[in-house]
Write an enzyme that holds these catalytic residues in place. Structure first.
Site, PDB file in Angstrom:
ATOM      1  CD  GLU A 201      -0.343  -3.579 -17.854  1.00 22.71           C
ATOM      2  OE1 GLU A 201      -0.723  -4.442 -18.669  1.00 22.71           O
ATOM      3  OE2 GLU A 201      -0.079  -3.823 -16.660  1.00 22.71           O
ATOM      4  NE  ARG A 239      -1.205  -0.962 -13.022  1.00 24.03           N
ATOM      5  CZ  ARG A 239      -0.818  -1.842 -13.946  1.00 24.03           C
ATOM      6  NH1 ARG A 239      -1.170  -3.108 -13.854  1.00 24.03           N
ATOM      7  NH2 ARG A 239      -0.090  -1.449 -14.965  1.00 24.03           N
TER       8      ARG A 239
END
Ligand code: CA
Length: 428
Positions: A201, A239
């Site tokens: 990220e 994830r």
């Protein structure tokens, strides 16, 4: 403003940046320095020789140990005084106490190539926001459909969660692939194993300088004076672990295994020339006006260019540099750092010197500007081409390098980079 030191042409580390960091050398332990070109100016040495003193710091040394927390706690006036003093000592036409002393120069000017960088602060708390509208829209679209992409609260408050401070690491630290529970098959029980959907990220983080007393919120118009400076953040994310665990309390083990930050903290004041309006928070752009405690006069956004570089193990073996897979900009953030800090403390929660707050993944409007592989490969359905291979998510041996800089006219303020390579999961 030119320095008496020869700086590389076009450097992002001139006298109008002067980012703070914590470094060590072979001969001496961790202490505070600022970066000027390819030189680290040893503030502990300058303090020892009486060339700088942090106002309010008393007689105790502020720069001779391995964290910026003491300096952060002194407040915006002290930061401004030290920054001004350093510019004066380092400019070609300024005070000559450093320039004219070969002895102090030899002690205080350290080649960048000879230093090891450390975490710049003891981070008591790490908070991660979710302030990029495009990122929130992309993720919401993937998981809930385009009609329900943004949750009803999103345009009214900077959504965030409490992250894990103990696993924040400085650039260059390897990241071990986490293992955990996942539920790849909706109709089968969960399984345990190394994450298969390891992601990055791209974020911009800030360090709190002076905090606030418990029960005393920081008003929005004062928030800027509480922010010490900025770093690049890679908020590594698993994830598959995240997707199974996050209901109803939010991210946990899918995030807490590692967060990497760049070593040089760019001062809040160094970004003054790069503040721009940002998306209007009113009816002119179809947005609700924030409640009073979040209302901020413009300019609110930061024009900082950001890039994501990816390097496979094969590329590294062949001596090839990382390939840029995304270019974004901090100006895409809807909620500003000042709004984040005002919101964080509005309930009376106390922020403390050295607290790290990150923006949330920064995604621009086009696909090449997304800040995560989840979005860049659209949940793995559109693999990226990198170095003759393809990637949906990160493989063992991959190295990710985030870079950032702000430029206007002939002024560039660099953030440097934050990198990390993926090691195989424990037992894999
Ligand atoms: Ca994040």
């Amino acid at each position: 403003m030119t320095s008496f030191l020869d700086l590389p042409a076009g450097t992002g580390f001139g006298l109008r940046n002067l980012p703070y960091g914590v470094f060590s050398t072979d001969g001496e332990g961790a202490r505070v320095g600022v970066r000027l070109g390819d030189t680290v100016v040893d503030l502990a040495a300058l303090e020892r020789h009486g060339l700088i003193a942090a106002p309010g710091g008393g007689r105790a040394p502020v720069f001779s140990h391995g964290s910026l927390n003491d300096f952060m706690a002194l407040g915006a006036d002290a930061w401004a005084a030290v920054r001004g003093r350093l510019q004066d000592l380092l400019r070609a036409d300024g005070e000559d106490a450093l320039r004219e002393s070969a002895e102090i120069r030899a002690e205080a000017l350290v080649p960048l190539a000879e230093v090891t960088m450390h975490l710049p602060a003891e981070i008591g708390d790490y908070t991660d926001f979710y302030s990029s509208r495009q990122h929130a829209t992309n993720v919401g679209t993937m998981f809930r459909g385009p009609e329900n992409a943004l949750m009803p609260n999103w345009l009214h408050l900077p959504v965030g969660y409490h992250g894990r401070a103990s696993s924040v690491v400085v650039s260059g630290t390897d990241v071990t692939r986490p293992s955990g529970q996942q539920k790849p098959d909706d109709d089968a029980p969960p399984v345990f194993g190394p994450s298969k959907l390891l992601d990055i990220e791209l974020e911009l983080g800030f360090f709190v300088g002076t905090g606030n007393d418990l029960g005393e919120p920081i008003p929005i118009e004062e928030a800027g004076r509480h922010i010490f400076g900025f770093v690049l953040v890679n908020d590594w994310s698993a994830r598959d672990i995240q997707k199974w665990e996050y209901v109803p309390l939010g991210p946990f083990l899918g995030k807490s295994f590692a967060t990497s930050i760049s070593p040089w903290v760019v001062p809040y004041a160094a970004l003054d020339p790069f503040r721009i309006a940002g998306e209007a928070q009113d009816a002119s752009q179809g947005n609700p006006e924030p409640l009073g405690y979040l209302r901020q006069s413009e300019p609110r956004a930061l024009d900082v260019s950001l890039a994501v570089g990816l390097e496979t193990e094969a590329m590294r073996a062949a001596g090839r540099p990382p390939e840029v897979v995304s270019r974004s900009n901090a100006k895409y953030l809807y909620w500003s750092p000042e709004q984040q800090l005002a919101h964080h403390t509005v309930n009376g929660c106390n922020a403390r010197p050295g607290d790290l707050m990150a923006s949330g993944t920064i995604s621009g409007e086009a696909k090449g500007s997304y800040g995560s592989l989840l979005e860049l490969t659209w949940r793995g359905t559109e693999p990226l081409a990198v170095g003759g291979e393809t990637r949906r998510f990160l493989e063992d041996g991959d190295r990710v390098v985030l870079t950032g800089q702000a430029s206007r006219g002939d002024l560039t303020v660099g953030f440097g980079s934050v990198s990390g390579a993926i090691r195989p999961a424990v037992g894999a």
